[in-house]
Design a protein around this motif. Structure first.
Motif, PDB file in Angstrom:
ATOM      1  N   ARG A 107       0.831  -1.210   0.000  1.00 34.84           N
ATOM      2  CA  ARG A 107       0.000   0.000   0.000  1.00 34.84           C
ATOM      3  C   ARG A 107       0.864   1.257   0.000  1.00 34.84           C
ATOM      4  N   VAL A 108       1.960   1.206   0.715  1.00 37.89           N
ATOM      5  CA  VAL A 108       2.876   2.355   0.724  1.00 37.89           C
ATOM      6  C   VAL A 108       3.431   2.573  -0.677  1.00 37.89           C
ATOM      7  N   TRP A 109       3.819   1.466  -1.329  1.00 33.26           N
ATOM      8  CA  TRP A 109       4.386   1.576  -2.677  1.00 33.26           C
ATOM      9  C   TRP A 109       3.378   2.173  -3.643  1.00 33.26           C
ATOM     10  N   ARG A 110       2.116   1.727  -3.508  1.00 33.55           N
ATOM     11  CA  ARG A 110       1.074   2.243  -4.400  1.00 33.55           C
ATOM     12  C   ARG A 110       0.880   3.745  -4.219  1.00 33.55           C
ATOM     13  N   ALA A 111       1.070   4.218  -2.999  1.00 32.54           N
ATOM     14  CA  ALA A 111       0.812   5.639  -2.722  1.00 32.54           C
ATOM     15  C   ALA A 111       2.067   6.481  -2.887  1.00 32.54           C
ATOM     16  N   LYS A 112       3.087   5.943  -3.562  1.00 32.38           N
ATOM     17  CA  LYS A 112       4.389   6.615  -3.564  1.00 32.38           C
ATOM     18  C   LYS A 112       4.322   8.046  -4.079  1.00 32.38           C
ATOM     19  N   TRP A 113       3.482   8.277  -5.091  1.00 27.00           N
ATOM     20  CA  TRP A 113       3.415   9.639  -5.648  1.00 27.00           C
ATOM     21  C   TRP A 113       2.801  10.619  -4.665  1.00 27.00           C
ATOM     22  N   VAL A 165       5.537  11.670  -2.461  1.00 26.08           N
ATOM     23  CA  VAL A 165       6.394  12.632  -3.170  1.00 26.08           C
ATOM     24  C   VAL A 165       5.759  14.023  -3.132  1.00 26.08           C
ATOM     25  N   ALA A 166       4.433  14.058  -3.328  1.00 16.34           N
ATOM     26  CA  ALA A 166       3.750  15.351  -3.317  1.00 16.34           C
ATOM     27  C   ALA A 166       3.850  16.020  -1.952  1.00 16.34           C
ATOM     28  N   LEU A 167       3.912  15.206  -0.901  1.00 10.91           N
ATOM     29  CA  LEU A 167       3.966  15.781   0.448  1.00 10.91           C
ATOM     30  C   LEU A 167       5.387  16.013   0.933  1.00 10.91           C
ATOM     31  N   LEU A 168       6.337  15.657   0.092  1.00  8.98           N
ATOM     32  CA  LEU A 168       7.731  15.687   0.553  1.00  8.98           C
ATOM     33  C   LEU A 168       8.161  17.082   1.001  1.00  8.98           C
TER      34      LEU A 168
END
Lengths: 315, 278
Positions: free
Chosen positions: A25-31, A34-37
């Protein structure tokens, strides 16, 4: 795929999602990460790090550089016996007490006058007129009031001379007996914008019918004020008071600009002492300890504030 | 324009109007006196404290402007970049928090809003050491980085609640039409969120424009000072030159006055939403 929020709690997909393993699930939400980085990194560096650094360094003697050693709770003990700090706390309590009354009564008074007007257009314009001083930069408020209190050519002293009270002219900010009073009246006739808008908003939500039926029952201005308007805006009044307390506890630019704590330390407040400890005397540890004490005091206020404001600003 | 008739005062309103007028006069009196004094030379000022006196000294304004313009430009640049950065970052973050489910979402969001409880005084001293160690002292970066991160806390929260309040149907319609997430964000969400972005911009503008303490500890060069700090410098440089001093005060109120005149409603909503983080 990214998982979107649906308004209807759709079951099938989300159940399957939550059953898949966490790394997937973490991998799926990777983008999304990135947006919150950027924001997360900024908050970690510029907010969380200094906050914890303050808590941690309040236990150390620290000059902001190499000198750094553990002293435990010594700074907190020092505060108890620090005369300047005691004066600062006394000043702050008196100041906050006075300001809370003034910054609530004044806007309430103006707002009460405004809602009594039958003409909606005039009410609107009065609101704008009283919000107007907000465009003057905060620092100018203080500089203008410094001019008002100026002992040689100040507005206040000139005004006293004009009405023949020459004996009462005074170095308002230079005398330890008058300095706190002078500071308490800074910005005096100007309404605190936020508190004014909140209270006015509260008064404007009182249904017209309530006022009308009160009028039919023969309630005059004063009865209406004490039995309808004040009780029905209790939330807004409380919020205005808490906001004033919060502002006054942490903002020290007023004191810094007007007197810098003087004469002597007769107009010192804790936040200003924090500033001076850190930036004049390089006692970052002691400054942090004062910060922690203020933080704890304000935390209590903030929690109440969040409770109250949830209801009161929604209008 | 308004019809003059509408502003006539009804009999019932008269006593309240009179109180309000008195209150208004007291409110504006100091400001009017500042404007009057800004048009006097020192001799005129000492000779006649209260009333305007001819000839008006418009020269005060040009000599004040020669100093003040620098600070105003600096403040516009600093606050402007802060506003742009916050608007971009907070709308993306707010959108992500509002529209998606992902692991650790709650924890991350708590990491944002818990900061509402942390007052600026607590972090002031350690934050200065941090910024100094990053080599940002006396650069615009010191101001912008801290203003952006401070403003993000509230702005992200505001943007999130706004995006959450938009009806799901709007998004569904865009998805059905085959829009990608990026397109939904740029062509549906951001245009719809314009009022909230304006509020966020105003909150940021007011707080960064008026911030005095942080520039005071991080900026030392006169050329780099933002307006609030520059005014303090200006007032000590022109301590007894009252006309020029007050002309500078008038000039420095003009930028926010323009914003207020153009966007009064957003200005007021920005003010009130700032109250959550006091």
């Amino acid at each position: 795929m990214l998982r979107r929020l649906a308004t209807s709690p759709s079951v099938g997909a989300s159940k399957r999602e939550s059953q898949s393993r966490l790394p997937i699930r973490v991998w799926r939400a990777k983008w999304l990460y990135v947006a919150l980085l950027i924001p997360v990194a900024m908050l970690l560096i510029f907010e969380w790090l200094p906050a914890f650094s303050a808590l941690y360094n309040s236990l150390y003697i620290w000059n902001g550089g190499k000198v750094h050693f553990y002293v435990g709770l010594e700074h907190y003990e020092r505060m108890l016996s620090d005369r300047t700090f005691r004066v600062a706390i006394t000043n702050l309590l008196g100041f906050v007490f006075f300001r809370v009354i003034m910054q609530t009564a004044l806007p309430f008074f103006a707002a009460e006058m405004i809602i009594n007007l039958r003409s909606a257009r005039w009410s609107y314009w009065w609101k704008i007129i009283f919000v107007f001083p907000m465009v003057v930069p905060t620092i100018l408020n203080y500089l203008i009031w410094r001019f008002i209190y100026n002992p040689q050519v100040g507005l206040l002293n000139e005004g006293l001379k004009l009405i023949g009270l020459d004996d009462y002219t005074h170095a308002w900010l230079g005398d330890p007996n008058t300095v706190m009073w002078a500071l308490a009246f800074v910005r005096f006739p100007w309404l605190p914008t936020l508190q004014f808008l909140i209270i006015l908003g509260g008064l404007q939500t009182i249904p017209q019918e309530v006022h009308e039926s009160a009028a039919i029952d023969g309630a005059g201005f004063w009865r209406r004020l004490f039995y309808i308007d004040i009780p029905m805006t209790k939330r807004q009044i409380t919020l205005a008071m808490i906001l004033t307390m919060l502002f006054m506890t942490q903002r020290f630019d007023l004191f810094l600009v007007m007197t810098d704590g003087g004469p002597g330390y007769s107009s010192m407040v804790p936040a200003l002492q924090l500033y001076q400890s850190a930036f004049h005397f390089l006692e970052f540890g002691y400054a942090s300890a004062i910060g922690v004490v203020l933080f704890v005091a304000m935390l209590a206020l903030t929690i109440i504030n969040l409770r109250v404001s949830a209801g009161a600003t929604s209008n | 324009m308004f019809k003059r008739k509408r502003l006539r005062i009804a009999n019932h309103d008269l006593p309240f109007q009179m109180v309000l007028v008195a209150f208004g006069i007291v409110t504006f009196f100091p400001l009017v006196l500042v404007v009057i004094t800004s048009l006097k030379s020192n001799t005129q000022f000492y000779h006649n404290f209260w009333l305007p006196e001819l000839p008006f000294q418009f020269g005060n304004y040009s000599s004040a402007f020669r100093i003040i313009w620098r600070y105003i430009v600096n403040s516009v640049l600093y606050s402007g970049s802060t506003i742009c950065l916050i608007a971009c970052i907070a709308s993306v973050a707010g959108y992500v928090f509002a529209r998606f489910h992902f692991p650790f979402k709650t924890a991350l969001f708590l990491g944002f809003i818990t900061l509402i409880m942390v007052p600026g005084v607590l972090t002031l001293a350690p934050r200065f050491v941090l910024v100094r160690d990053l080599g940002l002292v006396n650069t615009p970066g010191a101001l912008i980085s801290v203003w952006v991160s401070g403003g993000l806390v509230l702005s992200t929260w505001l943007m999130r609640s706004y995006f959450e309040s938009l009806p799901q149907e709007l998004f569904d319609a865009a998805y059905v039409d085959g829009a990608a997430e990026r397109q939904v964000f740029f062509y549906v969400s951001v245009p719809l969120a314009r009022p909230m972005i304006a509020t966020v911009a105003m909150t940021t503008l007011i707080s960064s424009w008026n911030d005095l303490i942080w520039p005071l500890v991080t900026i030392t060069d006169k050329d780099k000072m933002p307006l609030a700090m520059g005014l303090m410098q200006f007032s000590s440089d022109f301590e007894t030159d009252w006309g020029t001093l007050f002309a500078g005060y008038v000039i420095s109120s003009i930028p926010l006055l323009c914003v207020f005149a153009v966007a009064m409603r957003q200005f007021i909503s920005g003010l009130t939403s700032g109250s959550i983080k006091a």
